[in-house]
Scaffold this active site. Structure first.
Site, mmCIF file in Angstrom:
data_model
loop_
_atom_site.group_PDB
_atom_site.id
_atom_site.type_symbol
_atom_site.label_atom_id
_atom_site.label_comp_id
_atom_site.label_asym_id
_atom_site.label_seq_id
_atom_site.Cartn_x
_atom_site.Cartn_y
_atom_site.Cartn_z
ATOM 1 N N SER A 44 40.534 -30.510 -25.589
ATOM 2 C CA SER A 44 39.753 -31.564 -24.939
ATOM 3 C C SER A 44 39.735 -31.478 -23.418
ATOM 4 O O SER A 44 39.032 -32.276 -22.775
ATOM 5 C CB SER A 44 40.261 -32.945 -25.365
ATOM 6 O OG SER A 44 39.750 -33.287 -26.639
ATOM 7 N N LYS A 47 36.324 -31.350 -21.992
ATOM 8 C CA LYS A 47 35.548 -32.539 -21.628
ATOM 9 C C LYS A 47 35.493 -32.738 -20.118
ATOM 10 O O LYS A 47 34.612 -33.454 -19.615
ATOM 11 C CB LYS A 47 36.128 -33.781 -22.292
ATOM 12 C CG LYS A 47 35.929 -33.849 -23.807
ATOM 13 C CD LYS A 47 36.382 -35.195 -24.348
ATOM 14 C CE LYS A 47 36.151 -35.319 -25.845
ATOM 15 N NZ LYS A 47 37.140 -34.572 -26.657
ATOM 16 N N SER A 109 39.011 -39.990 -25.250
ATOM 17 C CA SER A 109 38.714 -38.599 -25.610
ATOM 18 C C SER A 109 37.754 -38.533 -26.796
ATOM 19 O O SER A 109 37.841 -37.647 -27.653
ATOM 20 C CB SER A 109 39.997 -37.823 -25.931
ATOM 21 O OG SER A 109 39.771 -36.426 -25.855
#
Length: 376
Positions: A44, A47, A109
């Site tokens: 993640s 991101k 997230s």
């Protein structure tokens, strides 16, 4: 930060994670690195790249924080409740403001939020990928490959600890208003309250971002930042074997960085730091300034001699206008280059007479173009 100065004082420090880097933002110095250029799955942390694009779209006026986005079935199915992955839990076909999707992607997230934001910019997540790639190269990420907006597993999706630090630095410097979202501790959507997954927030002095990530291939990753006594550090750890190791090693790196180095002011913002030769001018030289405070981060108690030189391709031809970049200041710590910053003309130099130009030309035949600086 277009480049990071190399690490110099890490011999007595070790970390158990696979990849790591610690950067001082103010001086752009790498204080520690371990396998920081190995390509790894970002999880993640990917991101961060998605949000860098979104922040730029907002800055350019192409996306509005109050703008509503429809949660597509694709975003819901692959990133929402049915996906059993990190999710904001936005309902399919519901309308969600961009500012809420940003919180969903940053704090929770949420993969559904990341996909929905990509669709808001490009129609589909697939069409968003070239936008990510173009923006990544513009920021200076030359090796990273992003194959989705979420960080979910993809065999081609790769980045490095160094480039994640570069990306984090870009977000902090370029989008301070949006960066504040990374410090928010929790976010509630659809009646579901979720805590920010960054273990540094609220538990480490001065911590105010950024992001964690985990997939089986990557291990436990974290990009974090903290400010103490006016000094900001960025830490990236990748490949930790547990949540606890990820948190402990990030803290250990930050602790070491804050206590092991000290900032030294070398030149003030508009201080004239030396001169460069001018050819064909009414004067034979022009004073130069760095135009900003020049600071060097030094290991506490270090004994290496610090020296500085003005390096330029010259002599610089007249006329010279105040503010023109004319070379760079190279600061040495012992025999190592510690810092390089551009220098600018601090005054105008008009074209000289024919006699002046002839005399200066003869003089410059016997000179070089590296000038010493009286300090530091």
């Amino acid at each position: 930060m277009a480049a990071l100065s190399p690490a110099r004082a890490q011999d007595n420090f070790q970390t158990t994670v696979r990849n790591a880097i610690l950067v001082d933002v103010g001086t752009q110095s790498v204080l520690f690195e371990k396998a920081a250029d190995e390509l790894q799955a970002p999880a993640s942390l990917g991101k961060l790249m998605t949000m860098a694009v979104i922040f730029e779209e907002i800055r350019q006026g192409r996306l509005q924080p109050e703008q509503e986005v429809v949660i597509s079935e694709d975003a819901w199915r692959r990133g929402g409740a049915p996906s059993r992955t990190s999710s904001m839990y936005a309902a399919v076909n519901s309308r969600v403001k961009v500012q809420d999707l940003m919180r969903g992607a940053i704090i929770q997230s949420g993969n559904d939020a990341a996909i929905a934001l990509a669709e808001a910019v490009s129609g589909t997540e697939a069409n968003f990928l070239p936008v990510m790639a173009t923006r990544a190269r513009a920021i200076g990420l030359t090796r990273s490959v992003f194959r989705n907006a979420t960080g979910l597993p993809d065999p081609e999706q790769r980045t490095t600890a160094r480039e994640i630090a570069l990306l984090a630095d870009h977000i902090i410097r370029t989008y301070p208003e949006q960066y504040a979202l990374y410090a928010e501790r929790e976010f509630t959507w659809g009646g579901i309250r979720q805590q920010n997954r960054n273990p540094l927030l609220g538990t480490y002095a001065g911590a105010d971002g950024l992001k964690t990530g985990y997939i089986e291939e990557a291990g436990f990753n974290l990009a974090g930042s903290a400010v103490q006594n006016g000094q900001r550090l960025i830490v990236v750890v990748m490949g930790a074997r547990s949540l606890q190791e990820r948190s402990n090693e990030a803290r250990k790196l930050l602790d070491w960085g804050f206590r092991s180095f000290e900032l030294r002011d070398l030149f003030q913002e508009q201080e004239r730091i030396g001169e460069v030769a001018v050819f064909g001018g009414a004067q034979g030289s022009v004073p130069v300034t760095a135009g900003k405070l020049v600071r060097l981060l030094l290991p506490r108690g270090q004994s290496d001699r610090v020296s500085a030189q003005i390096v330029y391709r010259g002599p610089v031809r007249a006329p010279v206008r105040q503010g023109a970049e004319v070379g760079y200041l190279r600061v040495m710590r012992g025999s190592q280059v510690a810092l390089q910053v551009p220098v600018f003309a601090a005054a105008d130099v008009e074209a000289g007479t024919l006699t002046q130009r002839a005399m200066q030309g003869a003089w410059e035949l016997g000179t070089g173009w590296i000038r010493g600086v009286a300090r530091p």
